[in-house]
Design a protein around this motif. Structure first.
Motif, PDB file in Angstrom:
ATOM      1  N   SER A 103      -7.105  -0.912   4.727  1.00 51.84           N
ATOM      2  CA  SER A 103      -7.843  -0.034   3.804  1.00 51.84           C
ATOM      3  C   SER A 103      -8.464  -0.796   2.618  1.00 51.84           C
ATOM      4  O   SER A 103      -8.421  -0.322   1.479  1.00 51.84           O
ATOM      5  CB  SER A 103      -6.937   1.093   3.285  1.00 51.84           C
ATOM      6  N   ARG A 132       3.050  -1.519   4.171  1.00 46.99           N
ATOM      7  CA  ARG A 132       2.332  -0.256   4.033  1.00 46.99           C
ATOM      8  C   ARG A 132       3.271   0.858   4.464  1.00 46.99           C
ATOM      9  O   ARG A 132       3.805   0.836   5.580  1.00 46.99           O
ATOM     10  CB  ARG A 132       1.056  -0.212   4.885  1.00 46.99           C
ATOM     11  N   ALA A 143      -2.787   1.331  -6.050  1.00 52.94           N
ATOM     12  CA  ALA A 143      -2.631   2.661  -6.650  1.00 52.94           C
ATOM     13  C   ALA A 143      -3.848   3.550  -6.428  1.00 52.94           C
ATOM     14  O   ALA A 143      -3.729   4.769  -6.289  1.00 52.94           O
ATOM     15  CB  ALA A 143      -2.372   2.525  -8.147  1.00 52.94           C
ATOM     16  N   PHE A 144      -5.045   2.931  -6.426  1.00 50.43           N
ATOM     17  CA  PHE A 144      -6.270   3.732  -6.268  1.00 50.43           C
ATOM     18  C   PHE A 144      -7.358   2.806  -5.728  1.00 50.43           C
ATOM     19  O   PHE A 144      -7.693   1.793  -6.340  1.00 50.43           O
ATOM     20  CB  PHE A 144      -6.689   4.299  -7.643  1.00 50.43           C
ATOM     21  N   SER A 145      -7.878   3.134  -4.562  1.00 46.71           N
ATOM     22  CA  SER A 145      -8.868   2.248  -3.940  1.00 46.71           C
ATOM     23  C   SER A 145     -10.279   2.622  -4.380  1.00 46.71           C
ATOM     24  O   SER A 145     -10.516   3.740  -4.863  1.00 46.71           O
ATOM     25  CB  SER A 145      -8.766   2.328  -2.411  1.00 46.71           C
ATOM     26  N   ASN A 157     -11.217   5.787  -2.920  1.00 45.42           N
ATOM     27  CA  ASN A 157     -10.517   7.026  -3.279  1.00 45.42           C
ATOM     28  C   ASN A 157     -11.338   7.963  -4.177  1.00 45.42           C
ATOM     29  O   ASN A 157     -10.971   9.138  -4.346  1.00 45.42           O
ATOM     30  CB  ASN A 157      -9.154   6.738  -3.930  1.00 45.42           C
ATOM     31  N   ILE A 165       0.882  -1.171   0.000  1.00 48.47           N
ATOM     32  CA  ILE A 165       0.000   0.000   0.000  1.00 48.47           C
ATOM     33  C   ILE A 165       0.919   1.219   0.000  1.00 48.47           C
ATOM     34  O   ILE A 165       1.619   1.492   0.972  1.00 48.47           O
ATOM     35  CB  ILE A 165      -0.943   0.035   1.226  1.00 48.47           C
ATOM     36  N   ARG A 179      -3.257  -0.036   8.759  1.00 50.66           N
ATOM     37  CA  ARG A 179      -4.543  -0.628   8.400  1.00 50.66           C
ATOM     38  C   ARG A 179      -4.486  -1.167   6.977  1.00 50.66           C
ATOM     39  O   ARG A 179      -3.595  -0.832   6.210  1.00 50.66           O
ATOM     40  CB  ARG A 179      -5.672   0.397   8.546  1.00 50.66           C
ATOM     41  N   ARG A 189     -12.360  11.420  -2.826  1.00 56.53           N
ATOM     42  CA  ARG A 189     -11.451  12.581  -2.752  1.00 56.53           C
ATOM     43  C   ARG A 189     -11.966  13.723  -3.627  1.00 56.53           C
ATOM     44  O   ARG A 189     -12.844  13.515  -4.469  1.00 56.53           O
ATOM     45  CB  ARG A 189     -10.054  12.148  -3.218  1.00 56.53           C
TER      46      ARG A 189
HETATM   47  C1  IPE Z   1      -5.050   3.405   0.483  1.00 59.05           C
HETATM   48  O1  IPE Z   1      -4.577   4.664   0.863  1.00 59.05           O
HETATM   49  C2  IPE Z   1      -5.153   3.308  -0.974  1.00 59.05           C
HETATM   50  C3  IPE Z   1      -3.943   3.551  -1.729  1.00 59.05           C
HETATM   51  C4  IPE Z   1      -2.719   3.687  -1.301  1.00 59.05           C
HETATM   52  C5  IPE Z   1      -4.122   3.610  -3.135  1.00 59.05           C
HETATM   53  P1  IPE Z   1      -5.520   5.759   1.522  1.00 59.05           P
HETATM   54  O2  IPE Z   1      -4.614   6.838   1.955  1.00 59.05           O
HETATM   55  O3  IPE Z   1      -6.615   6.124   0.602  1.00 59.05           O
HETATM   56  O4  IPE Z   1      -6.120   4.958   2.771  1.00 59.05           O
HETATM   57  P2  IPE Z   1      -6.997   5.463   3.989  1.00 59.05           P
HETATM   58  O5  IPE Z   1      -8.319   5.874   3.437  1.00 59.05           O
HETATM   59  O6  IPE Z   1      -6.281   6.592   4.634  1.00 59.05           O
HETATM   60  O7  IPE Z   1      -7.099   4.290   4.891  1.00 59.05           O
END
Ligand code: IPE
Ligand code: IPE
Ligand code: MG
Length: 247
Positions: free
Chosen positions: A193, A185, A60-62, A65, A15, A191, A68
């Motif tokens: 995520s 991570r 790379a992108f959850s 996300n 992550i 976490r 945002r």
């Molecule tokens: C997780 O990171 C997803 C990616 C790295 C692509 P985030 O920064 O979005 O995770 P949370 O929401 O803080 O847990």
């Protein structure tokens, strides 16, 4: 060291977190952090090849996300497209097989085409496999697999009692890919995520405070060294693993 501890991780899942904070520390817009993050990806991919790693999975992108700011999401999509355009050929020359895991149907038609072309170009490569998780969610992955099985039950092709852990695994985006041995991570948060929920069931975790753009080959080596010092027991006792007791 036991024989098992000598083994390097075959599959590393990362992550890549901390791009925004990296930029903020420099009084730059968040986007600059994402741009620096792409550079870090290039270095880490190279280092994985040098270390003989088989699979590298990068978040790379959850699926979360999208929440945002619209502008950041748009810039991230453009960066993804640019990185594919610049790197697809180079990945191919380095015998890398590229897979995008995630629900790409929400991306623009041109980005989807770029993804498919890059996957097609590298499909027969036999070196490092790089999985890029884009619009990926672990819950989405499991739900998809279970839905496919439910369809088969509905059509009479499958009995509910024949659903196994293997059949659920086979319907995931990572089917046929060994499960991650080492999860990293960056960015200090501890976490998952919604990353590879099913696949991480027995993975070793490593959390680094380093922000992703600063994560370099030395840091990756530290994570690998930490992995090599661990004893993976998979439910057994330490004595069994050390071979001092009957299996
Ligand atoms: C997780 O990171 C997803 C990616 C790295 C692509 P985030 O920064 O979005 O995770 P949370 O929401 O803080 O847990
Ligand atoms: C991870 O970095 C990259 C993506 C989620 C796309 P972040 O953008 O989450 O960086 P921080 O967590 O805000 O520092
Ligand atoms: Mg973050």
């Amino acid at each position: 060291m036991s024989e098992q501890e000598d083994l390097l991780p075959r599959h590393i899942a990362i992550i890549m977190d901390g791009n925004g904070r990296w930029a903020k520390q420099r009084h730059q817009p968040r986007f600059m952090g994402h741009r620096a993050g792409v550079k870090a990806v290039e270095n880490i991919v190279k280092h994985c090849i040098d270390r003989g790693i088989s699979v590298l999975s990068l978040f790379a992108f959850s699926s979360e996300n999208w929440r945002r700011p619209t502008k950041e999401v748009k810039l991230l999509m453009e960066l993804f497209s640019l990185a594919l355009k610049r790197q697809a050929k180079r990945l191919h020359e380095n015998n890398i097989k590229l897979n995008i895991i995630g629900d790409i149907s929400r991306f623009s038609a041109s980005l989807q085409k770029q993804i498919q072309d890059a996957e097609q170009l590298t499909i027969n490569n036999t070196g490092l496999t790089v999985n890029i998780a884009a619009n990926y969610g672990g819950r989405w992955d499991i739900t998809n697999s279970v839905r496919q099985l439910a369809e088969q039950v509905k059509s009479g092709a499958l009995q509910p009692e024949d659903i196994t852990e293997d059949s659920i695994s086979a319907g995931l985006t990572t089917a046929k890919i060994i499960e991650p041995d080492l999860f990293i991570r960056t960015g200090g948060e501890q976490r998952i995520s919604n990353f590879l929920l099913w696949q991480l069931a027995y993975t070793e975790f490593f959390f680094a405070d380093t922000l992703w753009p600063d994560f370099n080959s030395d840091e990756l080596d530290s994570a690998i060294t930490s992995f090599c010092q661990r004893e993976r027991r998979f439910g057994k006792t330490s004595e069994q693993i050390q071979g001092q007791e009957d299996a």
